[in-house]
Design a protein around this motif. Structure first.
Motif, PDB file in Angstrom:
ATOM      1  N   UNK A  68      -6.900  -8.940  -6.881  1.00 54.10           N
ATOM      2  CA  UNK A  68      -5.513  -9.313  -7.563  1.00 54.10           C
ATOM      3  C   UNK A  68      -4.386  -8.418  -7.224  1.00 54.10           C
ATOM      4  N   UNK A  69      -4.987  -7.081  -7.423  1.00 54.03           N
ATOM      5  CA  UNK A  69      -3.961  -5.980  -7.401  1.00 54.03           C
ATOM      6  C   UNK A  69      -3.788  -5.632  -6.029  1.00 54.03           C
ATOM      7  N   UNK A  70      -4.847  -5.741  -4.967  1.00 58.83           N
ATOM      8  CA  UNK A  70      -4.425  -5.483  -3.626  1.00 58.83           C
ATOM      9  C   UNK A  70      -3.522  -6.543  -3.186  1.00 58.83           C
ATOM     10  N   UNK A  71      -3.868  -7.784  -3.543  1.00 59.31           N
ATOM     11  CA  UNK A  71      -2.693  -8.672  -3.102  1.00 59.31           C
ATOM     12  C   UNK A  71      -1.350  -8.625  -3.668  1.00 59.31           C
ATOM     13  N   UNK A  72      -1.126  -7.935  -5.014  1.00 57.48           N
ATOM     14  CA  UNK A  72      -0.045  -7.585  -5.347  1.00 57.48           C
ATOM     15  C   UNK A  72       0.753  -6.394  -4.732  1.00 57.48           C
ATOM     16  N   UNK A  73       0.067  -5.483  -4.226  1.00 60.76           N
ATOM     17  CA  UNK A  73       0.703  -4.258  -3.835  1.00 60.76           C
ATOM     18  C   UNK A  73       0.709  -4.263  -2.113  1.00 60.76           C
ATOM     19  N   UNK A  74      -0.053  -5.150  -1.556  1.00 63.05           N
ATOM     20  CA  UNK A  74       0.311  -5.286  -0.205  1.00 63.05           C
ATOM     21  C   UNK A  74       1.551  -5.698   0.376  1.00 63.05           C
TER      22      UNK A  74
END
Length: 186
Positions: free
Chosen positions: A93-99
């Motif tokens: 989820x974090x990766x999907x928010x940061x990318x």
């Protein structure tokens, strides 16, 4: 004069936690690349004449106004064996928010010769030998840290200390860009 800058996600409480980990690793394997650098998630790095930095800041302020803060969770370790890198990785989820944030910043600054990071991660060590990479992965097995990702940080490289220092932080404004809607005359 040309200087080196970087744009990162950064959280002071996380810096302190990761410093303890870096120091523990250093006590086991001695000096290593990035043992003294503060914890961060790199977005990009670039070199420009220092007279251009205000223009870059203005672009970053404009784009950051459109980003919405979110909680970032780093919950496992990973490595890039080919680079000898050992890092803390975010959950999906974090990766999907940061990318998307990283991508928009890359697009905003595409006129610069960027050294981009497309995979969000927080390095503990770089350029480790395979043996030291194994030591790091045995030393650190569980992690659970989080921070409110509500800004990006612009850093400048100090060629004497060979470290980046924080130049400015730019907060997220939670003002998504209005979608262009095709109007009708009739």
């Amino acid at each position: 004069m040309e200087k080196t800058y970087s744009i990162v996600f950064y959280s002071k409480p996380v810096v302190d936690t990761v410093k303890e980990m870096k120091d523990l690793l250093k006590s086991k394997i001695n000096w290593y690349n990035s043992c003294n650098s503060e914890a961060h998630i790199t977005i990009c790095e670039f070199k420009i004449d220092e007279s251009q930095i205000d223009s870059v800041k203005q672009k970053l302020i404009k784009i950051c106004d459109t980003f919405t803060p979110s909680q970032a969770y780093l919950d496992h370790f990973g490595s890039y064996d080919n680079a000898g890198a050992f890092f803390i990785a975010p959950n999906e989820e974090t990766k999907n928010n940061l990318k998307p944030i990283m991508k928009k910043i890359h697009e905003t600054l595409k006129s610069l010769n960027l050294k981009k990071s497309d995979d969000p991660h927080m390095s503990i060590a770089r350029r480790l030998t395979p043996e030291n990479l194994k030591i790091a992965s045995q030393l650190f097995t569980t992690i659970n840290i989080d921070f409110l990702c509500n800004e990006i940080v612009l850093r400048e490289f100090d060629p004497v200390k060979k470290q980046f220092f924080v130049l400015d932080s730019i907060g997220f404004g939670s003002n998504p860009e209005p979608e262009f809607v095709q109007g009708s005359l009739f």
